[in-house]
Write a protein that holds these residues in place. Sequence first.
Motif, PDB file in Angstrom:
ATOM      1  N   LYS A 106      73.384 -28.700  24.777  1.00  0.00           N
ATOM      2  CA  LYS A 106      74.223 -27.490  24.765  1.00  0.00           C
ATOM      3  C   LYS A 106      75.070 -27.445  26.045  1.00  0.00           C
ATOM      4  O   LYS A 106      76.276 -27.165  25.995  1.00  0.00           O
ATOM      5  CB  LYS A 106      73.338 -26.251  24.664  1.00  0.00           C
ATOM      6  CG  LYS A 106      74.135 -24.984  24.495  1.00  0.00           C
ATOM      7  CD  LYS A 106      73.245 -23.815  24.209  1.00  0.00           C
ATOM      8  CE  LYS A 106      74.095 -22.587  23.945  1.00  0.00           C
ATOM      9  NZ  LYS A 106      73.308 -21.406  23.727  1.00  0.00           N
ATOM     10  N   GLU A 107      74.428 -27.736  27.162  1.00  0.00           N
ATOM     11  CA  GLU A 107      75.160 -27.708  28.425  1.00  0.00           C
ATOM     12  C   GLU A 107      76.328 -28.721  28.399  1.00  0.00           C
ATOM     13  O   GLU A 107      77.433 -28.419  28.835  1.00  0.00           O
ATOM     14  CB  GLU A 107      74.199 -28.037  29.578  1.00  0.00           C
ATOM     15  CG  GLU A 107      74.858 -27.795  30.905  1.00  0.00           C
ATOM     16  CD  GLU A 107      73.885 -27.885  32.077  1.00  0.00           C
ATOM     17  OE1 GLU A 107      72.664 -27.775  31.868  1.00  0.00           O
ATOM     18  OE2 GLU A 107      74.389 -28.076  33.190  1.00  0.00           O
ATOM     19  N   VAL A 108      76.057 -29.883  27.835  1.00  0.00           N
ATOM     20  CA  VAL A 108      77.099 -30.922  27.801  1.00  0.00           C
ATOM     21  C   VAL A 108      78.244 -30.527  26.864  1.00  0.00           C
ATOM     22  O   VAL A 108      79.423 -30.656  27.212  1.00  0.00           O
ATOM     23  CB  VAL A 108      76.476 -32.275  27.377  1.00  0.00           C
ATOM     24  CG1 VAL A 108      77.540 -33.297  27.050  1.00  0.00           C
ATOM     25  CG2 VAL A 108      75.557 -32.796  28.488  1.00  0.00           C
ATOM     26  N   THR A 109      77.917 -30.016  25.688  1.00  0.00           N
ATOM     27  CA  THR A 109      78.995 -29.715  24.723  1.00  0.00           C
ATOM     28  C   THR A 109      79.776 -28.455  25.115  1.00  0.00           C
ATOM     29  O   THR A 109      80.926 -28.298  24.723  1.00  0.00           O
ATOM     30  CB  THR A 109      78.451 -29.539  23.291  1.00  0.00           C
ATOM     31  OG1 THR A 109      77.394 -28.588  23.315  1.00  0.00           O
ATOM     32  CG2 THR A 109      77.972 -30.837  22.698  1.00  0.00           C
ATOM     33  N   MET A 110      79.128 -27.578  25.886  1.00  0.00           N
ATOM     34  CA  MET A 110      79.806 -26.326  26.241  1.00  0.00           C
ATOM     35  C   MET A 110      80.650 -26.454  27.519  1.00  0.00           C
ATOM     36  O   MET A 110      81.364 -25.527  27.862  1.00  0.00           O
ATOM     37  CB  MET A 110      78.786 -25.184  26.421  1.00  0.00           C
ATOM     38  CG  MET A 110      78.123 -24.780  25.134  1.00  0.00           C
ATOM     39  SD  MET A 110      79.349 -24.227  23.929  1.00  0.00           S
ATOM     40  CE  MET A 110      78.495 -24.541  22.396  1.00  0.00           C
ATOM     41  N   SER A 111      80.521 -27.583  28.234  1.00  0.00           N
ATOM     42  CA  SER A 111      81.287 -27.723  29.485  1.00  0.00           C
ATOM     43  C   SER A 111      82.267 -28.883  29.341  1.00  0.00           C
ATOM     44  O   SER A 111      81.990 -29.993  29.793  1.00  0.00           O
ATOM     45  CB  SER A 111      80.345 -28.003  30.664  1.00  0.00           C
ATOM     46  OG  SER A 111      79.150 -27.306  30.540  1.00  0.00           O
ATOM     47  N   ARG A 112      83.388 -28.602  28.702  1.00  0.00           N
ATOM     48  CA  ARG A 112      84.355 -29.662  28.404  1.00  0.00           C
ATOM     49  C   ARG A 112      84.894 -30.325  29.669  1.00  0.00           C
ATOM     50  O   ARG A 112      85.156 -31.529  29.676  1.00  0.00           O
ATOM     51  CB  ARG A 112      85.511 -29.083  27.592  1.00  0.00           C
ATOM     52  CG  ARG A 112      86.456 -30.111  27.053  1.00  0.00           C
ATOM     53  CD  ARG A 112      87.427 -29.515  26.093  1.00  0.00           C
ATOM     54  NE  ARG A 112      88.401 -28.640  26.713  1.00  0.00           N
ATOM     55  CZ  ARG A 112      89.470 -29.040  27.384  1.00  0.00           C
ATOM     56  NH1 ARG A 112      89.696 -30.325  27.530  1.00  0.00           N
ATOM     57  NH2 ARG A 112      90.308 -28.180  27.910  1.00  0.00           N
TER      58      ARG A 112
END
Length: 512
Positions: A106-112
């Motif tokens: 989630k952290e990776v996909t939410m921080s473009r």
Amino acid sequence: MQVFFAEAAFILLLSVCILAAIRHVIQFRVAIANIQNHPGYRVLLNTASYLASACPEIKGIAFGYDNQIHNKRNSYEWAGWDLISVVSAFPRVTTELFLTDAAAIKEVTMSRHRFPKPIDEYAILLFFGSNIVASEDEDWKRVRKIVAPAFSDRNNRLVWDETQLIMLDLFNNVWGDRKEIVVDHCVDITLQIALSVISVAGFGRRIYWRDNQATPIGHSMTFKEALHTVCTDIIPILIMPKWAMGLTKRLRKVRVAFEEFEKYMVDLIQDRKTLEKKEQRYDLLSSLLDANDDEDLGVAKLSTKELFGNIFIFLFAGHETTAHTLCFTFALLALYPDEQDALFQHIKKLLPDDRLPTYDEMPLFTHSLAVFYETLRLFPPVTVIPKISAQDTILKAGNAAGETKSIPVPKGTYLRIDVPGLHYNSRYWEDPHTFKPSRFLEDWPRDAFMPLSAGARACLGRKFTETEGVAAITMLVSRYKIEVKDEPQFAAESFEEKKARILKVAAVITQT
Ligand code: HEM
């Protein structure tokens, strides 16, 4: 004298090689230290190199990328964490982290901005022209602004209505009043369904199951034939050099199909531009052209090459993914008759009179969507979603024991969201190997379901594919019972053997 020079040159070359090797070994050790030697694999070949991705797992040499994806959870269980590292040496020292921890993903996909796409890995998709999938940063923002409005509610309505017409065409004009229809390869049917849907909802051109149209003047293939070849045989044109496309009959056909498809697109674009009275059309191409002419969007127009790039990417991203998901859905329903019956009962409750449901009623077909989602969970068509770390940072990983650990992520680390690994993680899914659509009828772990990615770079065609899936599944199951074909040679096989065989090959459809 000559011998002396040859010797000196040889010694010099050897020294350079030894120094380069020492430097490589030091870099390799530093890379491992930088991730605090987090458990994982240390191998010679980079995972993303073509050589290594084709290679099976060989200890110390290749990670066995495909093996990893098919074994789903083995490496994570062995490592004791839902995040494993792969440090590889050749052709350059590379650190990769494979993620199956929902919070980390989630952290990776939410921080473009912190975790953009590694655009070098998408270079192959630029073949058709720059496009939304293979771009990042400002380029992506500009293209997305023009492309996104095409995926509108009106387009989804078109997908719903047209999918129903395509299914009716199949039932009435191909299968007719036969009581039993035997399909050897279910995917032949679902590829055709997805092709017809993308043709009409993507380009405004209806194609029928029994299409015997003549080739139009100025073309050497029909639109259907060109589209079919482009959709099903896209790989050779992506990986072969131009000159090699003339070597065999099949390759020549693929080359001609791409040229023909491009010609048809030119015709379609020309038609849209010269239409005297503009009808309202909601196929993706028409909306894309409208948005491209919209000065209010405040971004530079897409060039013709970029228009083609994005049109091709709709086909590439949306055709096989949807077709294979539908195929697995029908195979799973054949294997699990109780699940099929539960779905049938739900559909019948909503449609006791066999009428066609409207698009506005789609939210009522929760069971059809649950079956589609459960198939996407078990058989996600996109198995790895790649990202790269744009800065030195930290990710947290968890494990089955409920522990968490912080892992340093140096700038330039490749992050691989391992979709099957996440979907089969028993921390999030009870009985992860069981086909149980009802799990999507209750509260379900949204962050642990990633077939269409998430965040700003999530699938733009999500509603498109869901609409097509729900319409096609509902239509088929309301009228036909799907069974596994009885074949005497398989009479003695166990359920598990049958499941392994069927999920590899085909299902059979019979009328209810
Ligand atoms: C079961 C069907 C589908 C699956 C599993 C799927 C999966 C995905 C995934 C995982 C991504 C992210 C890729 C990445 O990060 O590189 C993506 C992006 C995308 N998909 Fe889909 N997709 C499906 C259907 C479709 C359809 C039907 C269309 C269009 C007609 C479509 C259009 C796109 C586009 C345009 C993007 C790029 C979005 C962006 O980067 O802003 N997809 N899809």
